[in-house]
Enzyme design. Structure first.
Site, PDB file in Angstrom:
ATOM      1  N   TYR A  67       4.215  32.299 -48.017  1.00 26.07           N
ATOM      2  CA  TYR A  67       4.523  30.916 -47.628  1.00 26.07           C
ATOM      3  C   TYR A  67       3.974  29.900 -48.628  1.00 26.07           C
ATOM      4  O   TYR A  67       4.595  28.862 -48.862  1.00 26.07           O
ATOM      5  CB  TYR A  67       4.053  30.632 -46.193  1.00 26.07           C
ATOM      6  CG  TYR A  67       5.059  31.159 -45.205  1.00 26.07           C
ATOM      7  CD1 TYR A  67       6.193  30.421 -44.885  1.00 26.07           C
ATOM      8  CD2 TYR A  67       4.926  32.430 -44.650  1.00 26.07           C
ATOM      9  CE1 TYR A  67       7.155  30.925 -44.026  1.00 26.07           C
ATOM     10  CE2 TYR A  67       5.887  32.939 -43.794  1.00 26.07           C
ATOM     11  CZ  TYR A  67       7.002  32.179 -43.486  1.00 26.07           C
ATOM     12  OH  TYR A  67       7.969  32.683 -42.656  1.00 26.07           O
ATOM     13  N   ILE A 107      13.821  24.952 -43.091  1.00 21.97           N
ATOM     14  CA  ILE A 107      12.401  24.604 -42.929  1.00 21.97           C
ATOM     15  C   ILE A 107      11.884  23.883 -44.171  1.00 21.97           C
ATOM     16  O   ILE A 107      10.683  23.703 -44.335  1.00 21.97           O
ATOM     17  CB  ILE A 107      11.553  25.865 -42.640  1.00 21.97           C
ATOM     18  CG1 ILE A 107      11.684  26.908 -43.769  1.00 21.97           C
ATOM     19  CG2 ILE A 107      11.961  26.495 -41.295  1.00 21.97           C
ATOM     20  CD1 ILE A 107      10.728  28.097 -43.633  1.00 21.97           C
ATOM     21  N   ASP A 108      12.808  23.433 -45.055  1.00 23.10           N
ATOM     22  CA  ASP A 108      12.398  22.928 -46.371  1.00 23.10           C
ATOM     23  C   ASP A 108      12.133  21.422 -46.425  1.00 23.10           C
ATOM     24  O   ASP A 108      11.690  20.906 -47.443  1.00 23.10           O
ATOM     25  CB  ASP A 108      13.441  23.310 -47.425  1.00 23.10           C
ATOM     26  CG  ASP A 108      14.861  22.863 -47.049  1.00 23.10           C
ATOM     27  OD1 ASP A 108      15.015  21.754 -46.501  1.00 23.10           O
ATOM     28  OD2 ASP A 108      15.812  23.633 -47.306  1.00 23.10           O
ATOM     29  N   HIS A 123      13.806  25.439 -36.531  1.00 25.64           N
ATOM     30  CA  HIS A 123      12.998  26.574 -36.980  1.00 25.64           C
ATOM     31  C   HIS A 123      11.639  26.142 -37.542  1.00 25.64           C
ATOM     32  O   HIS A 123      10.949  26.934 -38.176  1.00 25.64           O
ATOM     33  CB  HIS A 123      13.757  27.403 -38.028  1.00 25.64           C
ATOM     34  CG  HIS A 123      14.913  28.154 -37.448  1.00 25.64           C
ATOM     35  ND1 HIS A 123      15.919  28.708 -38.209  1.00 25.64           N
ATOM     36  CD2 HIS A 123      15.241  28.442 -36.163  1.00 25.64           C
ATOM     37  CE1 HIS A 123      16.807  29.309 -37.419  1.00 25.64           C
ATOM     38  NE2 HIS A 123      16.417  29.158 -36.178  1.00 25.64           N
ATOM     39  N   CYS A 131      -2.383  25.907 -35.419  1.00 22.28           N
ATOM     40  CA  CYS A 131      -3.631  26.666 -35.291  1.00 22.28           C
ATOM     41  C   CYS A 131      -3.439  27.827 -34.316  1.00 22.28           C
ATOM     42  O   CYS A 131      -2.922  27.637 -33.210  1.00 22.28           O
ATOM     43  CB  CYS A 131      -4.759  25.749 -34.817  1.00 22.28           C
ATOM     44  SG  CYS A 131      -6.317  26.631 -34.586  1.00 22.28           S
ATOM     45  N   CYS A 177     -13.131  23.447 -34.491  1.00 22.38           N
ATOM     46  CA  CYS A 177     -12.225  24.567 -34.192  1.00 22.38           C
ATOM     47  C   CYS A 177     -12.309  25.658 -35.260  1.00 22.38           C
ATOM     48  O   CYS A 177     -12.687  26.786 -34.978  1.00 22.38           O
ATOM     49  CB  CYS A 177     -10.779  24.075 -34.045  1.00 22.38           C
ATOM     50  SG  CYS A 177      -9.640  25.433 -33.670  1.00 22.38           S
ATOM     51  N   CYS A 258      28.872  22.267 -50.478  1.00 21.51           N
ATOM     52  CA  CYS A 258      28.693  21.084 -49.603  1.00 21.51           C
ATOM     53  C   CYS A 258      28.434  19.813 -50.404  1.00 21.51           C
ATOM     54  O   CYS A 258      28.818  18.718 -49.996  1.00 21.51           O
ATOM     55  CB  CYS A 258      27.509  21.279 -48.658  1.00 21.51           C
ATOM     56  SG  CYS A 258      27.449  22.879 -47.874  1.00 21.51           S
TER      57      CYS A 258
END
Length: 275
Positions: A67, A107-108, A123, A131, A177, A258
């Protein structure tokens, strides 16, 4: 389906609530790797081997490398004419009391970069984290996302795993946390956010024109959105490189990139009232 742009433009001129459903094809022209289809590997893995809760539980370091690589690639990419045409159309039509909503599988964040305001990311986003301990979701555009990932994530098959200790991976910054963060994306085997799905359903109920842009119409549940709208008798226009399993259910089909087909489709209409 009809391929007459003039016919589409007549329908577009009258539409008050336009829903635009987008997939990977709209970002391909910005040079975004899709990790689907032939050669869509990162190192020796396919995306669906890394984008799962099980893979993250087993090897969070490897999944974060993947990622991190994708985030870094995206930071160098820009919206293309299709993204820009959608954002311009939304802005222009809002001044006429008409609405445009973009429902994306991507997701970009390229729609966001282009200026789209009414955006439902079904998405999730590469640039949000969640978290695993407290559940807090936060926007995160840091590069690198944490020091230990700097320079890591090379995609070539020879690259070694970085094997970063969990405590050096991205950590939650909420008070006290320090939980392990994960990408806020929907992984294989996970369900979509019910709140976002409710929003999507609402928009699909009121839309009087639907565009399907750069999506193969095979990933569920998004693959069902446009056919549902079409079943209500609402015109659906598909803009895609080739026909898809859903093409015959739609009123219009415009083949090709497109970035070439969408700008003239969404351009200002001669009869538009600009207040």
């Amino acid at each position: 389906p009809c391929i007459d742009m003039a016919d589409f433009r007549e329908v577009f001129a009258k539409a008050k609530h336009i829903a635009i459903i987008t997939g990977a094809g709209v970002s391909a022209e910005s040079g975004v790797p899709t990790f689907r289809g032939a050669g869509g590997l990162w190192r020796k893995w396919q995306a669906q081997e890394l984008a799962t809760p099980e893979a993250f539980a087993r090897n969070p370091s490897r999944v974060w490398e993947f990622y991190h690589y994708r985030r870094e690639v995206m930071l160098s990419k820009h919206p293309n004419p299709a993204h820009l045409a959608i954002a311009e159309c939304e802005k222009r039509l809002s001044k006429q009391g008409r609405s445009v909503v973009v429902i994306t599988q991507n997701i970009d964040e390229l729609h966001r970069k282009a200026g789209t305001k009414h955006l439902l990311e079904i998405h999730g986003s590469l640039f949000k984290t969640r978290c695993t301990n407290c559940g807090n979701v936060a926007a995160n555009h840091k590069s690198p996302i944490c020091p230990a990932l700097a320079g890591k994530g090379a995609p070539d098959p020879e690259a070694e795993d970085a094997t970063i200790p969990v405590e050096d991976l991205p950590q939650c910054e909420e008070d006290g946390c320090n939980g392990l963060l994960r990408p806020h994306v929907v992984w294989f085997g996970e369900t979509l956010d019910p709140d976002i799905l409710t929003e999507v359903e609402k928009e699909l109920q009121i839309c009087d024109l639907c565009l399907v842009v750069g999506t193969s119409s095979v990933v569920y549940p998004a693959a069902m959105f446009a056919p549902q709208v079409s079943a209500r008798g609402v015109p659906v226009a598909e803009f895609n490189m080739e026909a898809t399993p859903a093409t015959n259910r739609f009123r219009f089909h415009f083949p090709g990139p497109c970035g070439t087909t969408l700008p003239p489709a969404l351009a200002r209409h001669g009869t538009e009232i600009i207040s």
